[in-house]
Motif scaffolding. Structure first.
Motif, mmCIF file in Angstrom:
data_model
loop_
_atom_site.group_PDB
_atom_site.id
_atom_site.type_symbol
_atom_site.label_atom_id
_atom_site.label_comp_id
_atom_site.label_asym_id
_atom_site.label_seq_id
_atom_site.Cartn_x
_atom_site.Cartn_y
_atom_site.Cartn_z
ATOM 1 N N ALA A 1 -6.681 10.340 4.049
ATOM 2 C CA ALA A 1 -7.550 9.606 3.126
ATOM 3 C C ALA A 1 -8.851 10.366 2.883
ATOM 4 O O ALA A 1 -9.325 10.470 1.740
ATOM 5 C CB ALA A 1 -7.851 8.213 3.680
ATOM 6 N N ALA B 1 -5.320 3.648 -0.356
ATOM 7 C CA ALA B 1 -4.003 3.261 0.140
ATOM 8 C C ALA B 1 -3.727 3.901 1.500
ATOM 9 O O ALA B 1 -3.205 3.254 2.420
ATOM 10 C CB ALA B 1 -2.928 3.665 -0.870
ATOM 11 N N LEU B 2 -4.078 5.162 1.652
ATOM 12 C CA LEU B 2 -3.874 5.849 2.926
ATOM 13 C C LEU B 2 -4.730 5.227 4.029
ATOM 14 O O LEU B 2 -4.306 5.143 5.187
ATOM 15 C CB LEU B 2 -4.196 7.332 2.770
ATOM 16 C CG LEU B 2 -3.175 8.137 1.944
ATOM 17 C CD1 LEU B 2 -3.748 9.491 1.564
ATOM 18 C CD2 LEU B 2 -1.872 8.299 2.709
ATOM 19 N N ARG C 1 -5.591 6.676 -4.065
ATOM 20 C CA ARG C 1 -4.655 7.136 -3.035
ATOM 21 C C ARG C 1 -5.349 7.155 -1.668
ATOM 22 O O ARG C 1 -4.747 6.792 -0.646
ATOM 23 C CB ARG C 1 -4.121 8.527 -3.394
ATOM 24 C CG ARG C 1 -3.092 9.044 -2.400
ATOM 25 C CD ARG C 1 -2.377 10.292 -2.919
ATOM 26 N NE ARG C 1 -1.370 10.723 -1.958
ATOM 27 C CZ ARG C 1 -1.540 11.683 -1.064
ATOM 28 N NH1 ARG C 1 -2.687 12.357 -1.025
ATOM 29 N NH2 ARG C 1 -0.589 12.001 -0.213
ATOM 30 N N GLU D 1 0.335 4.060 -2.779
ATOM 31 C CA GLU D 1 0.082 5.478 -2.492
ATOM 32 C C GLU D 1 1.051 6.358 -3.278
ATOM 33 O O GLU D 1 0.667 7.402 -3.833
ATOM 34 C CB GLU D 1 0.219 5.717 -0.991
ATOM 35 C CG GLU D 1 -0.218 7.104 -0.535
ATOM 36 C CD GLU D 1 0.896 8.122 -0.552
ATOM 37 O OE1 GLU D 1 0.610 9.331 -0.722
ATOM 38 O OE2 GLU D 1 2.065 7.711 -0.418
ATOM 39 N N HIS E 1 0.814 -1.219 0.000
ATOM 40 C CA HIS E 1 0.000 0.000 0.000
ATOM 41 C C HIS E 1 0.849 1.271 0.000
ATOM 42 O O HIS E 1 0.440 2.283 -0.578
ATOM 43 C CB HIS E 1 -0.955 -0.026 1.186
ATOM 44 C CG HIS E 1 -1.890 -1.190 1.157
ATOM 45 N ND1 HIS E 1 -2.849 -1.350 0.175
ATOM 46 C CD2 HIS E 1 -1.996 -2.285 1.963
ATOM 47 C CE1 HIS E 1 -3.517 -2.460 0.397
ATOM 48 N NE2 HIS E 1 -3.007 -3.055 1.460
ATOM 49 N N CYS F 1 -8.448 13.031 0.395
ATOM 50 C CA CYS F 1 -8.391 12.490 -0.974
ATOM 51 C C CYS F 1 -9.794 12.188 -1.501
ATOM 52 O O CYS F 1 -10.102 12.481 -2.671
ATOM 53 C CB CYS F 1 -7.541 11.222 -1.000
ATOM 54 S SG CYS F 1 -5.771 11.515 -0.814
#
Length: 689
Positions: free
Chosen positions: A334, A324-325, A321, A301, A297, A337
């Motif tokens: 996150a 992934a966060l 992203r 990211e 991950h 995003c």
């Protein structure tokens, strides 16, 4: 006397070449044009027509110098500037193409072809709204060629207006039913609209009109993948790449199909190839998706970060992203995003869903539920959103609603129906002596936890046939309420209804009954008791679970961190059948820590061993459920994001009255949690000494 080629007048020669050109004989026309230019290098007609011929032959690189020379020879002709613009677009020189189309329109303001070409150039520059406006202006001025409608569709699709794009492609095909590009583009719009069967049909038509075209083979692969036919999709992508090894989209599609087939390392290699060929935002995004499926991950990211540097308006990269966060525990970042993603792509069901997962990571379950409901408002059949809503409700203690929503697990993507799904589902009704097949469906701990409901099912008049994991059968034998015990591969007996074990709380009511202790052989318990040292606190330790469990990295704890529990007056025992290699040195070097693995021949042996202990310290594995069911003093170590069954914040649990929960705070080291357990055990150790 016949006039020789060398003696012929240049205009006559150009006229002869043009006749061949119009008849489609490009091979015959080209030498005549070149002969004129050999004698008259600045002949406007020969330069323009040879440039046009090379463009028609699919060679814009040769066409552009000829057309530029024609413009230099006589810049007064709008159609030459237009043809130059089209060739420049083919060479991805859209900025120069725009200037050529502008010159054409300055010379001939009503030239529809130049207006359409200008729209294509804007489209190449990702200026989709401007492209659409240009094409609409051309249509308003009377242009109605198939290419205009096809290109309008491309602009509309790029703007996320797939239904309108489909209508535009249909308009192009109405004017030219044999237009392969419109059929191929129509397929892409249908994929966007989740009309994948129709999309596949459109690609078949496009390929019939232009066999082996790599672009249409790529679109066919996309449609096949959407239809969950990944093997055929992979074959289609491979055929596209055989025709054009540099087709970036086909490498990207190949990566996605390989991911569908759980061939994740190969998928990453395909994504890397696409990135090497393109370097654009889409290729970085594709690589991020492959890395995420490999559980890498942090790299995912970073790859999405690269995608966003290339294209800050890529909603998919913002969304990826954010995911992934979330996996990295950076939930606040996150959420930022997901806000960016939603501003770029409103109406996507995945964005509020993913935001809900980040809210769950922050233990903000009320907010998470609101997000999952927002995703369901966009797509009422979104099973993953309904499932995650259920998990949050269960964590909040809303058991009735939670277990009702838990039934959506069978509809989740990638979750196949169980083997007994064809039989009627039992919903708690009286059975009047009929056979009820109850079957395990998840992990060993889940089966142990839900075994408490079996006597309640029998109390409804059912003859309970229990199908469970083979390793648990000796432990479950003799359990009250079970008339027949089956292994996982045994044929099911004739039955009136069936019920998966995790559906029992819904069928029997959300109130949690007390655990029903398993029948443990007292002789085996006595033997364990006699074989273990006295005069010290007998402490069972289980530090890790199945490494394949999705949340294992959060729940398992290195064995050496348990050292503070092994002070004076304590004798520790490792009670788990498998141990990580990194834990073996500490076990071997610690005098008052005994490895019981050689003697743990099954769950009945483990149950007897646990029954001879004074206390149990463990992570969230089957040992915790077994010890809790046996009524032993259990200290359970929980990660910050604990499973739904342990609810929120509280130190006790309604599932096991003798269990105490020790929760890890966010960013808190396990050492701090174990220190609290050591403090709780200290009085017991003093009594045992």
């Amino acid at each position: 006397m016949t006039q020789t080629l060398a003696e012929a007048q240049p205009d006559t020669q150009v006229a002869q070449a043009l006749a061949l050109h119009r008849a489609g004989d490009l091979a015959g026309a080209e030498p005549l044009y070149r002969a004129v230019l050999a004698a008259h290098p600045r002949h406007f007609g020969a330069l323009h027509l040879l440039g046009l011929l090379r463009a028609m032959a699919g060679d814009p690189a040769s066409a552009v110098p000829l057309l530029e020379a024609a413009v230099a020879a006589d810049p007064r002709h709008g159609f030459v500037h237009n043809n130059l613009g089209n060739a420049l677009v083919e060479l991805d020189r859209a900025d120069e193409a725009l200037k050529a189309f502008d010159r054409a329109l300055a010379l001939v303001p009503g030239m529809a072809e130049a207006r359409v070409g200008r729209g294509n150039a804007l489209q190449s520059l990702n200026r989709h709204a401007e492209a659409l406006a240009e094409l609409d202006r051309a249509a308003a001025e009377g242009a109605d060629m198939p290419e205009l409608h096809n290109n309008r569709g491309n602009a509309l699709r790029a703007l996320g207006r797939a239904a309108e794009a489909l209508a535009a492609y249909d308009a192009a095909l109405l004017r030219n039913p044999a237009y392969p590009a419109a059929h191929g583009n129509r397929a892409t719009a249908l994929v966007d609209l989740d009309r994948d069967v129709e999309a596949l049909a459109s690609t078949i038509i496009a390929l019939a009109l232009r066999p082996g075209d790599p672009g249409y083979l790529n679109t066919q692969g996309v449609a096949l993948r959407a239809l969950k036919r990944p093997e055929e999709a992979l074959e289609s992508f491979d055929r596209a790449l055989a025709a054009d090894p540099r087709l970036v989209n086909a490498h990207s599609g190949r990566a996605a199909a390989l991911s569908d087939l759980n061939r994740h390392e190969e998928a990453l290699a395909a994504a890397d190839t696409a990135l090497a060929l393109s370097g654009g935002g889409a290729a970085h995004r594709n690589r991020a998706a492959a890395l995420a499926l490999l559980g890498r991950h942090a790299e995912a990211e970073a790859a999405d970060g690269a995608a966003l540097r290339a294209d800050p308006a890529c909603a998919e990269a913002w969304n990826g992203r954010g995911n992934a966060l979330t996996e990295l525990g950076r939930f606040e970042e996150a959420l930022e995003c997901f806000d960016q993603a939603e501003s770029l792509f409103p109406g996507s069901r995945s964005i509020p869903y993913n935001r809900g997962n980040a809210m769950r990571g922050l233990n903000r379950h009320r907010d998470a539920i609101a997000c999952f409901l927002a995703a369901q408002a966009i797509d009422p059949g979104f099973a993953d959103a309904r499932w995650n809503e259920a998990l949050s409700r269960l964590a909040l203690g809303e058991l009735e609603a939670g277990f009702a929503g838990y039934e959506w697990r069978w509809s989740r993507k990638g979750n196949r129906p169980h083997r007994h799904a064809g039989s009627p589902l039992w919903r708690g009704e009286a059975m009047e002596g009929q056979t009820l097949l109850i079957h395990a469906e998840q992990g060993l701990g889940d089966t142990i936890q839900m075994a408490r409901y079996l006597p309640l099912a029998a109390a409804r008049g059912a003859r309970v046939a229990l199908q469970a994991q083979g390793s648990l059968l000796p432990l479950l034998r003799g359990l009250p309420g079970v008339a027949e015990l089956l292994g996982p591969d045994d044929p099911a007996p004739p039955h009136a209804a069936q019920c998966p074990m995790l559906s029992l709380p819904l069928a029997l009511g959300a109130a949690i009954p007390p655990p029903v202790p398993f029948p443990v052989d007292p002789v085996r318990v006595a033997a364990w008791d006699a074989s273990l040292p006295r005069g010290a606190l007998r402490l069972c330790i289980a530090c890790s679970g199945n490494p394949q469990h999705l949340g294992d990295r959060h729940r398992s704890v290195p064995l050496h961190l348990f050292a503070p529990l092994l002070g004076p007056g304590v004798q520790g025992f490792v009670v788990q059948t498998e141990l990580r290699g990194a834990d073996e040195p500490f076990l071997a070097a610690t005098a008052n820590l005994t490895d019981l693995r050689p003697r743990l021949t099954g769950f009945t042996a483990t149950a007897a061993a646990l029954s001879a202990m004074d206390a149990v310290v463990c992570v969230d594995t089957s040992v915790a459920h077994l010890a809790g069911t046996l009524g032993l003093p259990v200290h359970l170590l929980l990660p910050n994001l604990a499973d739904w069954r342990w609810l929120l914040e509280r130190e006790d649990t309604p599932w096991y009255p003798t269990m105490r929960l020790h929760r890890r705070g966010r960013d808190e080291p396990w050492e701090a949690v174990i220190a609290r357990v050591a403090a709780a055990l200290r009085p017991l150790a003093a009594l045992a000494a």
